[in-house]
Each structure stands twice: as C-alpha cells, then as structure tokens.
Scaffold this motif. Structure first.
Motif, PDB file in Angstrom:
ATOM      1  N   VAL A  95      38.096  35.120  55.531  1.00 46.40           N
ATOM      2  CA  VAL A  95      38.956  34.153  54.839  1.00 46.40           C
ATOM      3  C   VAL A  95      38.109  33.273  53.913  1.00 46.40           C
ATOM      4  CG1 VAL A  95      40.572  32.232  55.104  1.00 46.40           C
ATOM      5  CG2 VAL A  95      40.617  34.127  56.736  1.00 46.40           C
ATOM      6  N   ASP A  96      36.962  32.802  54.412  1.00 48.74           N
ATOM      7  CA  ASP A  96      36.054  31.996  53.587  1.00 48.74           C
ATOM      8  C   ASP A  96      35.605  32.788  52.365  1.00 48.74           C
ATOM      9  OD1 ASP A  96      36.021  29.826  55.441  1.00 48.74           O
ATOM     10  OD2 ASP A  96      34.593  30.937  56.673  1.00 48.74           O
ATOM     11  N   ASN A  97      35.375  34.084  52.561  1.00 48.69           N
ATOM     12  CA  ASN A  97      34.944  34.947  51.462  1.00 48.69           C
ATOM     13  C   ASN A  97      35.984  34.960  50.347  1.00 48.69           C
ATOM     14  OD1 ASN A  97      33.179  37.134  50.324  1.00 48.69           O
ATOM     15  ND2 ASN A  97      35.042  38.337  50.619  1.00 48.69           N
ATOM     16  N   ALA A  98      37.243  35.081  50.709  1.00 47.80           N
ATOM     17  CA  ALA A  98      38.314  35.090  49.698  1.00 47.80           C
ATOM     18  C   ALA A  98      38.524  33.695  49.109  1.00 47.80           C
ATOM     19  CB  ALA A  98      39.610  35.604  50.322  1.00 47.80           C
ATOM     20  N   ALA A  99      38.498  32.671  49.973  1.00 43.00           N
ATOM     21  CA  ALA A  99      38.745  31.287  49.528  1.00 43.00           C
ATOM     22  C   ALA A  99      37.668  30.809  48.549  1.00 43.00           C
ATOM     23  CB  ALA A  99      38.807  30.361  50.733  1.00 43.00           C
ATOM     24  N   HIS A 100      36.489  31.414  48.597  1.00 39.50           N
ATOM     25  CA  HIS A 100      35.387  31.085  47.692  1.00 39.50           C
ATOM     26  C   HIS A 100      35.800  31.254  46.232  1.00 39.50           C
ATOM     27  CE1 HIS A 100      31.172  30.636  46.527  1.00 39.50           C
ATOM     28  NE2 HIS A 100      31.200  31.785  45.888  1.00 39.50           N
ATOM     29  N   HIS A 101      36.817  32.084  45.988  1.00 37.16           N
ATOM     30  CA  HIS A 101      37.216  32.410  44.620  1.00 37.16           C
ATOM     31  C   HIS A 101      38.504  31.700  44.182  1.00 37.16           C
ATOM     32  CE1 HIS A 101      34.094  35.481  44.383  1.00 37.16           C
ATOM     33  NE2 HIS A 101      34.400  35.762  45.640  1.00 37.16           N
ATOM     34  N   ILE A 102      38.991  30.757  44.983  1.00 37.79           N
ATOM     35  CA  ILE A 102      40.195  30.002  44.597  1.00 37.79           C
ATOM     36  C   ILE A 102      39.953  29.294  43.258  1.00 37.79           C
ATOM     37  CG2 ILE A 102      41.631  27.994  45.172  1.00 37.79           C
ATOM     38  CD1 ILE A 102      41.398  28.770  48.098  1.00 37.79           C
TER      39      ILE A 102
END
Length: 292
Positions: A95-102
């Motif tokens: 989840v952190d990996n995806a949220a890094h690109h918000i």
C-alpha cells in the motif's frame, strides 16, 4: 523490540575481515561455517504454482542453512533503506508503495523478468567486497552461503534483501536517472514504478538500458503506461485523489456476505467470517494509505 536502523558503514559486516568473527556474527562455529559454505545438497527443489498460471521454481534451503541465511537477512535488514525501496523493508507495505505515487498524473509500470535467477554470485561478492569492504575470503564465504548454482535462490530468506544490495549500483543509477527527469521511483521487489506529471520516454529507455547493462531484462508483456486515469500498482488502485482497492476486492466482500446469508453449517460460517474479516482488514489498510 524494534531494531534501530543504521547506515551501511555501521553494519557489522562492514570491513569484516576475519572468518572467526564472521562465524561469531552468524552464531555458528568456524567448522560449521566452513561446512555451510561448501554444502552441495543444501536445498530442496520443487515447483510452486503462480496466481496467474504457470509455476515458479523454488529452492528451499535445509534448516541449518536457512537459519544462517535468516541471520544474514536480519542483519542486512537493519540497514536504513532509501525512500524508494518498499520491499523487502519491514514496516513498509504494498500500500505504501502505491501511495508513494499519489498526486502523479502519469505512471509507468515495469517488471524485472526472472529477477532472482538473474542475480549472480559475482554481484553478491561485489557487494560484500566493494561496498562492505570485507576481505576477499569473507566475501566469498558469504556469497557461497547465500547463492545456489551461481545465483540467488528463490526460497532463501535472504534472497530478497540481497537482490537489492547486490545491485546497489544499479538501483542508485536508476534513482538518479528518474530524479533528473523530475519523476518518482518506487521499487517493490521486482516491480518498478515511475511516476510524475509526465514520464519521458527517453528516461524510460535509459531505465531499460540500465537494467540490461546490469544483466536484467524487463518483462515487455507486463509493462503498462497510464496517464490521467487509474493505475493498478502492486494490487492497489492509484487514482487522482488517492488509493483504493480494485473492484474485484469489493466484489469479493459482497460474494462472501452473500454466502454467509445462505450458509447453515457453523464451520462453514466460521470460515467465511474469518475470510470476511481478512478482506475488510485489507480494505481498511488500503484506505489508510490516503492518510500517509
């Protein structure tokens, strides 16, 4: 108790030049250390089905070898990771990996093909010899303990972290290349995500050339580009406003709820309730990514 992170030069491996000290660090006798570094039948091989079809070759280390590999992984895992690395890093998730690109308008997804089998013993020796400044004999012993048939085995507890450290020069080159283009990079094992207002094709070409130069190939059939529309990153949907779960997960919750309403067997109901709790927990974990 959570181990505090430290710099690479503060690792107990740094400038380790004694086989006796290495044995003590790995909590084995010098004789056992020598035996493990010359082990010929240290793995059990089998195939594991992939979620999307096909199978993966697994080389699982026997208990004595696995114990030492786990110790190496634990010690390497205490080195502070860069901001772009999300797996394998304790405390960071998919989840952190995806949220890094918000907040990014464009996203490019790349996957390294046959990642572990293309991580060679020579690169492991390079890491311990050049970056950790170990003596040649210590570097070779460590490399022999963590590799099988000349590569990092899929099934070893220290292969994930060593796949990062053994190619530290490559990751540093990639991060610099992406940063110069004004974009963001995240690495989740063999999944690379690059994002920004725009993702220049020239920069992506440099990324691919860098991977190839270091002995890796990208999986062309898994490459995806998204602009101004949702992108699935490590199982999480990135939207202009944040992250959310894929529709299949929402549908999964509804399906389980529907089965629960019909089931009469207490054991089946118990199993479905546990499944529902897991799915809801996963949903909450992804939603929490918007608060980071």
């Amino acid at each position: 108790m959570v181990n505090r992170k430290y710099g690479l030069r503060d690792s107990p491996f740094f400038r380790l030049r004694s086989k006796a000290k290495l044995a003590k660090l790995l909590q084995v006798s010098p004789a056992k250390l020598k035996k493990l570094s010359h082990l010929e039948a240290g793995y059990i091989r089998f195939q594991k089905p992939k979620k999307k079809g096909g199978s993966r070759d697994i080389s699982a280390p026997i208990p004595p070898l696995k114990s030492v590999q786990a110790r190496i992984a634990d010690l390497l895992g205490r080195i502070a990771p860069p901001d772009y690395l999300f797996a394998p890093v304790a405390g960071r998730s998919y989840v952190d990996n995806a949220a890094h690109h918000i907040g990014s308008r464009s996203v490019r997804l790349l996957d390294i093909e046959d990642f572990f089998p293309s991580c060679t013993i020579n690169k492991v020796i390079w890491f311990f010899r050049r970056r950790m400044e170990c003596s040649p004999d210590v570097a070779v012993i460590l490399a022999k303990i963590v590799t099988h048939e000349g590569v990092l085995p899929q099934g070893s507890p220290c292969s994930p972290i060593l796949a990062y450290f053994a190619y530290l020069d490559m990751w540093e080159e990639l991060e610099k290349c992406v940063k110069v283009a004004g974009c963001k990079l995240s690495v989740y094992a063999d999944d690379l995500t690059v994002s920004g207002d725009t993702v220049p094709e020239s920069m992506i070409w440099e990324v691919k050339k860098t991977l190839h130069r270091h002995g890796h190939r990208y999986a062309a059939h898994k490459e995806k580009a998204r602009r101004e529309r949702p992108a699935e990153i490590t199982g999480v949907i990135l939207t202009p406003s944040g992250v959310t779960v894929p529709n299949r997960q929402r549908q999964g919750i509804h399906l389980v709820l529907g089965e629960l309403r019909k089931v009469k067997n207490p054991e089946q109901a118990k199993r479905l309730e546990a499944q529902l709790r897991g799915r809801k927990a996963q949903f909450k974990q992804v939603q929490a990514g918007n608060k980071r």
